[in-house]
Design an enzyme around this catalytic site. Sequence first.
Site, PDB file in Angstrom:
ATOM      1  N   ASP A  17      -2.059   5.957   3.704  1.00  0.00           N
ATOM      2  CA  ASP A  17      -0.912   5.691   2.844  1.00  0.00           C
ATOM      3  C   ASP A  17      -1.127   4.371   2.110  1.00  0.00           C
ATOM      4  O   ASP A  17      -1.474   3.354   2.725  1.00  0.00           O
ATOM      5  CB  ASP A  17       0.360   5.633   3.692  1.00  0.00           C
ATOM      6  CG  ASP A  17       1.587   5.427   2.821  1.00  0.00           C
ATOM      7  OD1 ASP A  17       1.492   5.723   1.615  1.00  0.00           O
ATOM      8  OD2 ASP A  17       2.609   4.974   3.343  1.00  0.00           O
ATOM      9  N   LYS A  18      -0.907   4.369   0.806  1.00  0.00           N
ATOM     10  CA  LYS A  18      -1.038   3.152  -0.006  1.00  0.00           C
ATOM     11  C   LYS A  18       0.294   2.407   0.012  1.00  0.00           C
ATOM     12  O   LYS A  18       1.268   2.838  -0.570  1.00  0.00           O
ATOM     13  CB  LYS A  18      -1.430   3.518  -1.442  1.00  0.00           C
ATOM     14  CG  LYS A  18      -1.580   2.312  -2.358  1.00  0.00           C
ATOM     15  CD  LYS A  18      -2.004   2.764  -3.743  1.00  0.00           C
ATOM     16  CE  LYS A  18      -2.135   1.559  -4.670  1.00  0.00           C
ATOM     17  NZ  LYS A  18      -0.866   0.873  -4.874  1.00  0.00           N
ATOM     18  N   THR A  19       0.333   1.288   0.709  1.00  0.00           N
ATOM     19  CA  THR A  19       1.556   0.507   0.838  1.00  0.00           C
ATOM     20  C   THR A  19       1.471  -0.732  -0.042  1.00  0.00           C
ATOM     21  O   THR A  19       0.452  -1.027  -0.659  1.00  0.00           O
ATOM     22  CB  THR A  19       1.777   0.102   2.304  1.00  0.00           C
ATOM     23  OG1 THR A  19       0.669  -0.698   2.729  1.00  0.00           O
ATOM     24  CG2 THR A  19       1.861   1.339   3.194  1.00  0.00           C
TER      25      THR A  19
END
Length: 519
Positions: free
Chosen positions: A418-420
Amino acid sequence: MSEYVRWVSFKKRRITQGRTMTWRSPLALLRDAVLSQKAREKELRSLVSNLPFEGLGKSKQPNRFFKPNAIKTNKYTPLFFIPMNLYEQFHRLANVYFVGLAILNFIPVVNAFQPEVALIPICVIMFLTALKDGWEDFRRYQSDKKLNNMPCLIYSRTAKHYIERRWKDVRVGDFVKVVCNETVPADLLLLHTSDPNNVCHIETSNLDGETNLKQRNALPGLCTSNDVFEPESFNCTVVCEKPNNNLNHFKCFVEKPDKEKTGAGIESLLLRGCTVRNTEHAIGFVVYAGHETKSMLNNNGPRYKRSKLERRLNVDVFFCVLLLFIMCLIGSLGHYLWLKNLSDVPSFLVSDSKGHLDSPSLSSFYMFFTMIILLQIGQIFFILTDVDLYDEETDSQVQCRSLNITEDLGQIEYIFSDKTGTLTENKMVFRRCSIMGKDYPHKENANRLALLEETESEENVIFSQSTLSSQASRYDEDSSPVDTHRHGSRHRSKMAVNRQSSMAFSSPLVGSSTSQEEL
């Protein structure tokens, strides 16, 4: 009261007759089994009414060769539960593999560790699986018991009316009365209905899922002059085809004593499991019962369901065992050649109590089975000693805390990340604002965005030259607020189209600027 007394005496007489006919010789049972098999294999069946033979023994019943209406869908019995369940569980090659390893550990010459250690996990797993299978089969037994004990109305010659019995008491040749909103207990040839046109409506949602009503027509010419059907006056012979699982096909004919024949098809058959609707009552003649009904013939019975994962796992286990066999064979051959070329006996080779050492061939044979056990955990050693998994800063290596780590690693095929916000730089850039209808742009930020858009165009984010020219004109200092607003709206629409046609990720600066503009 007299009718009640007559019914009680009928019940007592029937119970007494049942007790006198309980025991039968084995030869009679064998003869009936052979005759029943022959009668069921005939292409045409001749059925008559059971009423003239009511109260007689089973050996004198004309339709005794056909199956009763009781059903059984559970596959286990208390006596054969353990062997049948073990047979089902050993269809999993993984269970066979681990049981084989446990057995090898009980052989002293090839064991690698305590035999009980290898036996406990597989026993626990198979025990829990057996409990699950037993509970599921017990629920099927309860469902069958509830269905077999459902009430229905069967005509009795002694009682002179329809009496309430259970579904499992229905026999081929009985006359069954089904009232509105009740379920048909067996496959019935429709003889009479309460409708003036002798029509019956049924719902077949339990069979084919259709909720629309279907129409069934009773056979004509079977009622008396006052339009009342008397089961005792039915002295015809029903000739029907052999049971089959086709829900939309049925052929039979009714032959009267004067040799007159009346044909009937699927439009005169009430299937087991259907529900009578919009009809006060319907009377039918039982032609198929129990497991010979069309609905039960379409039921394949209980089976051990296996998922695609389990079938795939069996294939994987087969190839793993094949690879393990090849590795153990190579290891045993190497052990044999090593012992064959030894000049002196090593000290670590343990002899028996008489000081005798096994021959190289026998020792390599034992080594083959020993390596089957040892290679089960051999890959863990390579994981522990892998240099790529060594951390120099903490001077530590990977720790294997589970023996099934290799299987867990083998199941990993895709990694989703996941790109946070912690992976990007979130920067708020002021582009423009409108106060009391007057637009205040920021020229420096506009130039930065223009350069950023040129960079993104090289990364497959296409911006036309008209968009850049409109952007430059929008931030002109001499432009009016109205023109600036119009050009800004045109630019936002083009930016929206370009964002939809671009890749999934865009520049963080443009993203933050766009969200600021929308606010």
